[in-house]
Design a protein around this motif. Structure first.
Motif: not given
Length: 115
Positions: A39-46, A59-76
Protein backbone atom coordinates in the motif's frame (compact mmCIF):
# COMPACT_ATOMS: atom_id res chain seq x y z
CA UNK A 1 -20.97 9.22 9.97
CA UNK A 2 -19.70 6.21 8.03
CA UNK A 3 -18.82 6.04 4.35
CA UNK A 4 -20.10 3.14 2.24
CA UNK A 5 -17.98 1.46 -0.41
CA UNK A 6 -19.45 -0.94 -2.97
CA UNK A 7 -17.11 -3.17 -4.94
CA UNK A 8 -18.25 -4.10 -8.45
CA UNK A 9 -18.85 -6.57 -10.07
CA UNK A 10 -18.97 -8.44 -6.74
CA UNK A 11 -21.64 -6.11 -5.30
CA UNK A 12 -19.96 -6.34 -1.89
CA UNK A 13 -20.57 -3.40 0.41
CA UNK A 14 -18.72 -2.25 3.49
CA UNK A 15 -19.11 0.70 5.84
CA UNK A 16 -15.89 2.44 6.86
CA UNK A 17 -14.81 5.65 8.50
CA UNK A 18 -14.29 8.61 6.15
CA UNK A 19 -10.61 8.85 5.20
CA UNK A 20 -10.17 5.07 4.91
CA UNK A 21 -8.34 3.98 1.77
CA UNK A 22 -10.17 1.88 -0.79
CA UNK A 23 -7.54 -0.83 -0.24
CA UNK A 24 -8.31 -1.01 3.49
CA UNK A 25 -12.05 -1.00 2.77
CA UNK A 26 -11.54 -3.89 0.33
CA UNK A 27 -9.69 -5.89 2.95
CA UNK A 28 -12.51 -5.29 5.44
CA UNK A 29 -15.04 -6.46 2.83
CA UNK A 30 -12.99 -9.55 1.91
CA UNK A 31 -12.36 -8.24 -1.62
CA UNK A 32 -9.02 -9.09 -3.18
CA UNK A 33 -7.13 -6.14 -4.62
CA UNK A 34 -3.59 -7.19 -5.48
CA UNK A 35 -0.59 -5.31 -4.12
CA UNK A 36 3.09 -6.10 -3.68
CA UNK A 37 4.23 -2.90 -2.01
CA UNK A 38 1.97 -3.06 1.05
CA UNK A 39 0.00 0.00 0.00
CA UNK A 40 2.88 2.39 -0.63
CA UNK A 41 1.98 3.38 -4.21
CA UNK A 42 5.05 1.62 -5.57
CA UNK A 43 3.79 -1.41 -7.48
CA UNK A 44 0.71 -0.14 -9.38
CA UNK A 45 -1.05 -3.50 -8.86
CA UNK A 46 -3.94 -1.91 -6.96
CA UNK A 47 -5.32 0.03 -9.92
CA UNK A 48 -9.09 0.51 -9.72
CA UNK A 49 -11.73 2.56 -11.48
CA UNK A 50 -14.06 4.81 -9.53
CA UNK A 51 -17.59 5.03 -10.85
CA UNK A 52 -18.98 8.51 -11.54
CA UNK A 53 -20.40 10.20 -8.48
CA UNK A 54 -18.10 8.43 -6.03
CA UNK A 55 -17.30 10.55 -2.99
CA UNK A 56 -13.53 10.48 -2.45
CA UNK A 57 -10.90 12.95 -1.35
CA UNK A 58 -8.89 14.71 -4.07
CA UNK A 59 -5.81 12.95 -5.39
CA UNK A 60 -2.84 13.23 -3.01
CA UNK A 61 0.54 14.56 -4.14
CA UNK A 62 2.00 11.05 -3.89
CA UNK A 63 -0.68 9.56 -6.15
CA UNK A 64 -0.46 12.49 -8.57
CA UNK A 65 3.32 12.02 -8.89
CA UNK A 66 2.86 8.28 -9.51
CA UNK A 67 0.06 8.66 -12.07
CA UNK A 68 1.33 11.81 -13.78
CA UNK A 69 -0.37 15.13 -14.24
CA UNK A 70 -3.61 13.81 -15.72
CA UNK A 71 -6.51 15.70 -14.12
CA UNK A 72 -8.73 12.60 -14.21
CA UNK A 73 -6.69 9.48 -15.00
CA UNK A 74 -8.57 6.42 -16.24
CA UNK A 75 -7.68 4.63 -13.01
CA UNK A 76 -6.66 5.39 -9.44
CA UNK A 77 -4.55 3.54 -6.87
CA UNK A 78 -6.67 1.80 -4.23
CA UNK A 79 -3.91 2.28 -1.66
CA UNK A 80 -4.10 6.06 -2.08
CA UNK A 81 -7.79 6.85 -2.71
CA UNK A 82 -9.54 7.90 0.50
CA UNK A 83 -13.32 7.63 0.69
CA UNK A 84 -15.56 10.39 2.01
CA UNK A 85 -19.05 9.04 1.43
CA UNK A 86 -20.81 6.65 -0.94
CA UNK A 87 -18.18 5.23 -3.26
CA UNK A 88 -18.52 2.71 -6.09
CA UNK A 89 -15.37 0.88 -7.18
CA UNK A 90 -14.83 -1.28 -10.26
CA UNK A 91 -12.29 -3.90 -9.25
CA UNK A 92 -10.33 -5.42 -12.14
CA UNK A 93 -9.86 -9.19 -12.03
CA UNK A 94 -6.79 -10.49 -10.27
CA UNK A 95 -4.09 -10.82 -13.00
CA UNK A 96 -3.27 -14.47 -12.17
CA UNK A 97 -6.92 -15.53 -12.01
CA UNK A 98 -7.65 -13.69 -15.26
CA UNK A 99 -4.77 -15.51 -16.99
CA UNK A 100 -6.00 -18.88 -15.70
CA UNK A 101 -9.57 -18.09 -16.85
CA UNK A 102 -8.33 -17.18 -20.34
CA UNK A 103 -6.32 -20.41 -20.55
CA UNK A 104 -9.31 -22.50 -19.42
CA UNK A 105 -11.58 -20.79 -21.96
CA UNK A 106 -9.04 -21.44 -24.71
CA UNK A 107 -8.77 -25.10 -23.70
CA UNK A 108 -12.57 -25.45 -23.70
CA UNK A 109 -12.77 -23.98 -27.23
CA UNK A 110 -10.15 -26.46 -28.40
CA UNK A 111 -11.97 -29.35 -26.73
CA UNK A 112 -15.32 -28.28 -28.21
CA UNK A 113 -13.84 -28.05 -31.71
CA UNK A 114 -12.76 -31.71 -31.52
CA UNK A 115 -16.37 -32.87 -31.26
Amino acid sequence: MDAEVTFWPLEKKVKVKPGTTVLMAARQAGVLISTRCGGNAACFLCKINLRPGSSVLPMSDIERRKLGDAEEPPFRLACQVRVQGKTDVDVPPDPLRAAVARQLAKQKEQDDSLW
